[in-house]
Enzyme design. Structure first.
Site, PDB file in Angstrom:
ATOM      1  N   HIS A  23      -7.407  -5.919  -0.363  1.00  0.00           N
ATOM      2  CA  HIS A  23      -6.220  -5.087  -0.156  1.00  0.00           C
ATOM      3  C   HIS A  23      -5.286  -5.704   0.877  1.00  0.00           C
ATOM      4  O   HIS A  23      -4.069  -5.710   0.705  1.00  0.00           O
ATOM      5  CB  HIS A  23      -6.658  -3.686   0.294  1.00  0.00           C
ATOM      6  CG  HIS A  23      -5.537  -2.708   0.373  1.00  0.00           C
ATOM      7  ND1 HIS A  23      -4.780  -2.346  -0.720  1.00  0.00           N
ATOM      8  CD2 HIS A  23      -5.038  -1.990   1.423  1.00  0.00           C
ATOM      9  CE1 HIS A  23      -3.868  -1.464  -0.369  1.00  0.00           C
ATOM     10  NE2 HIS A  23      -4.000  -1.229   0.930  1.00  0.00           N
TER      11      HIS A  23
ATOM     12  N   ASP B 143      -9.455  -5.496  -4.705  1.00  0.00           N
ATOM     13  CA  ASP B 143      -8.894  -4.506  -3.784  1.00  0.00           C
ATOM     14  C   ASP B 143      -9.814  -3.284  -3.776  1.00  0.00           C
ATOM     15  O   ASP B 143      -9.916  -2.574  -4.774  1.00  0.00           O
ATOM     16  CB  ASP B 143      -7.482  -4.120  -4.242  1.00  0.00           C
ATOM     17  CG  ASP B 143      -6.735  -3.279  -3.226  1.00  0.00           C
ATOM     18  OD1 ASP B 143      -7.368  -2.451  -2.556  1.00  0.00           O
ATOM     19  OD2 ASP B 143      -5.509  -3.455  -3.107  1.00  0.00           O
TER      20      ASP B 143
ATOM     21  N   SER C 253       0.833  -1.200   0.000  1.00  0.00           N
ATOM     22  CA  SER C 253       0.000   0.000   0.000  1.00  0.00           C
ATOM     23  C   SER C 253       0.874   1.260   0.000  1.00  0.00           C
ATOM     24  O   SER C 253       1.667   1.467  -0.913  1.00  0.00           O
ATOM     25  CB  SER C 253      -0.959  -0.043   1.184  1.00  0.00           C
ATOM     26  OG  SER C 253      -2.004   0.862   1.028  1.00  0.00           O
TER      27      SER C 253
END
Length: 276
Positions: free
Chosen positions: A256, A227, A97
């Protein structure tokens, strides 16, 4: 576990497990988490014969709750200083991320010989925000909503995110794990509210296009096609086109937070890439 102080006086907490002569694997966490988010990976790769390192980004976890410097360039400067302090060479850098964006910029700037390979997992690169150059991005109102929710009730916001879209626990038939939600909340609440607030701008508005283009080492891009936090169409599918030596692996139905929910699949895939 140890601490390193940067040139501007910020204390960076980090974990460093394993003999110093082993190849280092360095993990970079997402927002608003900490090095603890990588515990499963660190145990796995330590057992496979690597030196494993993870730090709490400034303002996160056990590092200094900074009022300023909560931006991508400063995060990377902290990392440049930390990796020099640890004298890391031929390291594999793995970022999730926001940490994926950090990896992209760090690898683009690192001295030759410091980095062997990189892995971007659900990464925010090349840029999340919708702009004229990035029409498929998310509108600013989405990130303004994040800031408003954090400012209004950070503790509740840090329950809502992992309970829902982060791990796909809002999907029909999802196997919800309360410990995973609680651990996300625990990590988030350890960090500083001001730093986390500022970091929303850092992860959403930083453009990593030129960083991705500048990377010469092999890069594995991993992304779940479900995601809900960093949509694949505006991240991995664009990033892979910018990399000189990139490989894209798409995971059907994965969320995610797939490094947690599907560590049994992702860890061996990362290991195979490192050993290739």
């Amino acid at each position: 576990m140890d601490n390193f102080t940067t040139k501007d006086g910020t204390r960076i907490f980090y974990k460093d497990w394993g003999p110093k002569d082993l190849q280092p694997v360095v993990f970079h966490h997402g927002w608003p988490l900490s090095a603890d988010d990588w515990d499963t990976q660190m145990l796995f790769f330590r057992e496979k014969g690597f030196r494993v390192i993870a730090h709490d980004r400034r303002g996160h976890g056990r590092s200094t709750q900074t009022d300023s410097g909560n931006d991508m360039d400063t995060y990377v400067q902290d990392l440049l200083e930390l990796t020099a302090h640890l004298d890391l060479h031929k390291a594999v850098h793995i970022g999730h991320s926001t940490g994926g964006g950090e990896v992209a910029r760090y690898v683009a700037k690192a001295q030759p010989g410091r980095v062997a390979k990189a892995v971007l997992v659900g990464a925010v690169s090349p840029i999340m925000l919708k702009t004229d150059k990035n029409p498929g991005g998310l509108p600013l109102s989405v990130f303004d909503g994040f800031r408003a929710a954090l400012a209004a009730n950070r503790a509740q916001f840090y329950v809502d995110v992992p309970s829902g879209p982060f791990y796909g626990f809002n999907r029909p038939g999802a196997k919800v794990t309360q410990g995973t939600i609680d651990n996300w909340w625990r990590q988030g609440m350890m960090g500083g509210a001001k730093a986390h607030y500022d970091c929303i701008k850092a992860f959403s508005e930083t453009d990593f296009t030129e960083d991705l283009k500048a990377i010469n080492v092999p890069v594995l891009v991993m992304h779940g096609d479900d995601d809900q936090i960093v949509p694949i169409a505006d991240s991995a599918q664009l990033a892979i086109k910018l990399l000189k030596n990139g490989e894209l692996k798409v995971y059907k139905g994965y969320p995610h937070g797939m490094l947690t929910t599907h560590a049994d699949v992702l860890n061996p895939d990362i290991l195979a890439f490192i050993r290739k």
